[in-house]
Design an enzyme around this catalytic site. Structure first.
Site, short mmCIF file in Angstrom:
data_model
loop_
_atom_site.label_atom_id
_atom_site.label_comp_id
_atom_site.label_asym_id
_atom_site.label_seq_id
_atom_site.Cartn_x
_atom_site.Cartn_y
_atom_site.Cartn_z
N LYS A 164 54.37 37.24 45.42
CA LYS A 164 55.15 37.85 44.34
C LYS A 164 54.27 38.91 43.68
O LYS A 164 53.39 38.60 42.88
CB LYS A 164 55.58 36.78 43.33
N GLU A 237 42.54 33.23 38.53
CA GLU A 237 41.59 34.26 38.10
C GLU A 237 42.22 34.95 36.92
O GLU A 237 43.18 35.69 37.05
CB GLU A 237 41.30 35.23 39.25
N CYS A 271 39.50 43.72 35.71
CA CYS A 271 39.13 42.45 35.08
C CYS A 271 37.63 42.34 34.91
O CYS A 271 37.14 41.72 33.96
CB CYS A 271 39.68 41.29 35.88
N GLU A 371 40.39 41.26 25.21
CA GLU A 371 40.34 42.06 26.44
C GLU A 371 41.29 43.25 26.30
O GLU A 371 42.50 43.12 26.49
CB GLU A 371 40.74 41.21 27.65
#
Length: 477
Positions: A164, A237, A271, A371
Site C-alpha cells: 500500500k 520504522e 527520516c 520532527e
C-alpha cells in the site's frame, strides 16, 4: 494507473488524483480500493505463497530477472517519481539505483542453515523459513528506496506481498510493480491504493501474517493496534528527530558541508536527516555564519525536472504548512530566520519552501523538539555536554544521532551514550547500504531492515534436531 493483483492490472484508473507538487498539475489518478478489493488481493497473495516459498534458488533467479527489467525502464520510472514526489530528477534516479543495489545484494544471498551441534549422536540446526503474506505500508518521502528496504528481503525470504503506497506518491510504485509482475509468478507482488483506511484494513486482515510500516509514530501506533488482534509480526520504522552534536574541538570546515547536505537533502523530508544541531556556545556565531554562507552557495530551488535544481518542493500542502508554522512559531519566540539559496521556476504555484537556517532556538521549542520534516534547520547552543545528552535521551525519538569532533575516542564515547538505533561519528546517515541493518528504538519503532538482520525479520526461525543414535537390534529384552 491501475493496481496489480494476481499478476494482472485490476480496478480502475479513476479515483484519487495525484498531483505534481511543483506545478499542481494532475499526473494521474488511482483507485481508492474498497474492502472487497483488498480481500481479493490478499487472497491472491495467499494462494501464491506455497509456490513462491518452495525454492530459494528459483527466487534468486527470479529476482535477478526483476533487476534487469527495472534497469531497462529506469528513465521512465525516475521521471514518474520526480513528477509525483517533487525531488530533483538526479535524486529520483538515485532512488531506483539504490533500490536495485539492495535487490542485487539479496538476490545473490544464498540460503544458509546454521549448524548448532554436529555429533555422531545428533545434528541440530536452524533454518530461516518464510512467514507468509506481508503487508507493506510505505511513505511519500522515499517511495522507492523505502519500499526496496522492505520488499527485496521479504521476497528473498519466500514471502508474498501486498503493498500500500502513500496516497500522494503511488504512481512510481504501481508502475514498478506492473513491470515486476511480468517476470514474477502471479500473486507474488500485489498493490492496493487509497487512504489510511486502506492501510488499516490491510494491517488488520486475517490472512496477512506480517505488517511492515514506515511513517509517523502516531500512525505507527494505529497500525500496531490494527495488527495486534491477529498477533501479526511487525516491523515499524517511525519518526525521528536526529541531532548532530558538535564538540568543542569540531573541525567546522569538514563538518558543516556534510551537516548541510544531510539537513536539506530531499527538502529535509528524510527520516534520518539532521533535524537539529547542538552547538557549543563559544562556536555558535561561527556555525551560524558558516552554514548560512554555504547554504547560499549550495541550493537552487525549483521543479525537480528543471536542469540545475538541487532542491524541489515539499511533497504536499499539509507538510508545507506544518513546516511554515514551526518556523513562524520560532520567529515569534525570538529566533532569527536566515532564508538561504535561490529560487528558479518562480512562477510555479507548488509547495515550495526555501531552505532556512534558524538561529537562537531553545531545545524545548517545537521547531527543535518535534520532527519538522522539511527544509528548516534549528541551531541550539549548549553549555554542558552531559546535560545535552541527558535531555536528548529524555525525548521520544531514537532513530539516529551524530557526534562531530577531532578527538575520535571522545566522540565515540558521546555517541554511544545516545539512545538511538544508529550513531555516527564525523558523518551522518547516508544512502541505505544493503549490508548494514537499519531501525530505531523508543518512539522511532522496532525491528530492522537491510543486512542479514533484515532477512531474519522477514523469516521465521525453525529448529531441526536429528537423532542419530543407533537403535538396538532387539527391543524389549
Amino acid at each position: 494507473m491501475r493496481n496489480v493483483a494476481d499478476g494482472v492490472e485490476v480496478g480502475t484508473d479513476a479515483g484519487r488524483e495525484v498531483e505534481d507538487p511543483a506545478t499542481l498539475e494532475v499526473v494521474d489518478s488511482v483507485e481508492v480500493c474498497a474492502p472487497e478489493g483488498i480481500d481479493q488481493t490478499v487472497r491472491a497473495a495467499r494462494a501464491a505463497f506455497p509456490g513462491w516459498a518452495a525454492s530459494g534458488e528459483d527466487r534468486q533467479a527470479a529476482l535477478t530477472r526483476v533487476s534487469a527489467v527495472l534497469a531497462s525502464h529506469e528513465d521512465e520510472l525516475a521521471i514518474l517519481l520526480s513528477r509525483e514526489q517533487g525531488k530533483p530528477l538526479a535524486q529520483a534516479y538515485q532512488e531506483f539505483r539504490g533500490s536495485r543495489r539492495i535487490l542485487d545484494w539479496y538476490a545473490a544471498l544464498a540460503d544458509a542453515d546454521e549448524i548448532l551441534r554436529e555429533t555422531p549422536e545428533e545434528r541440530v540446526l536452524t533454518k530461516l523459513t518464510p512467514i507468509g503474506v506481508v503487508g507493506m505500508i510505505t511513505p511519500w518521502n522515499f517511495p522507492i528506496t523505502i519500499l526496496g528496504m522492505k520488499l527485496w528481503a521479504t521476497l528473498r525470504a519466500g514471502n508474498t506481498t501486498v503493498i500500500k503506497p502513500a496516497s500522494t506518491t503511488p504512481l512510481s510504485t504501481l508502475r514498478m510493480v506492473q513491470l515486476i509482475a511480468e517476470v514474477l509468478p502471479p500473486g507474488v507482488v500485489n498493490t492496493v491504493t487509497g487512504s489510511g483506511a486502506v492501510g488499516q484494513h490491510l494491517a488488520s486482515h486475517p490472512l496477512v501474517d506480517k505488517v511492515s510500516f514506515t511513517g509517523s509514530t502516531e500512525v505507527g501506533r494505529e497500525v500496531m493496534r490494527a495488527a495486534t488482534p491477529g498477533l501479526k509480526r511487525l516491523t515499524l520504522e517511525l519518526g525521528g528527530n536526529d541531532p548532530a552534536i558538535l564538540l568543542d574541538d569540531v573541525d567546522l570546515d569538514a563538518a558543516l558541508p556534510m551537516i548541510l547536505r544531510s539537513a536539506f537533502h530531499n527538502a529535509g523530508q528524510v527520516c534520518q536527516a539532521i533535524k537539529r544541531v547542538m552547538v557549543p556556545r563559544h562556536l555558535y556565531g561561527d556555525v551560524v555564519d558558516g552554514l548560512v554562507t554555504l547554504a547560499n552557495e549550495s541550493f537552487v530551488v525549483g521543479r525537480g525536472l528543471t536542469e540545475g535544481v538541487t532542491m524541489g518542493p515539499v511533497n504536499n500542502f499539509a507538510q508545507r504548512e506544518t513546516v511554515r508554522g514551526l518556523v513562524a512559531d520560532a520567529r515569534k519566540r525570538g529566533a532569527i530566520v536566515h532564508t538561504v539559496g535561490r529560487r528558479i521556476d518562480a512562477d510555479l504555484p507548488g509547495y515550495f519552501l526555501m531552505p532556512t537556517i534558524v538561529a537562537g532556538v531553545e531545545a524545548d521549542w517545537p521547531l527543535a523538539a518535534t520532527e519538522q520534516f522539511g527544509p528548516s534547520l534549528p541551531l541550539v547552543a549548549y553549555d554542558d555536554l552531559d546535560r545535552t545528552i541527558a535531555d536528548l535521551n529524555a525525548g521520544e525519538f531514537g532513530l539516529d544521532a551524530s557526534v562531530w569532533g577531532r578527538d575520535e575516542d571522545a566522540a565515540i564515547d558521546a555517541s554511544l551514550r545516545l539512545e538511538v538505533g544508529q550513531s555516527f561519528v564525523n558523518t551522518h546517515a547516508g544512502p541505505p547500504d544493503p549490508l548494514i541493518p537499519f531501525g530505531g528504538v523508543k518512539g522511532s519503532g522496532f525491528g530492522r531492515e537491510l543486512g542479514l538482520q533484515g532477512l531474519e525479520e522477514a523469516s521465521q526461525l525453525r529448529v531441526l534436531k536429528v537423532h542419530r543414535a543407533s537403535v538396538p537390534a532387539t527391543v524389549g529384552r
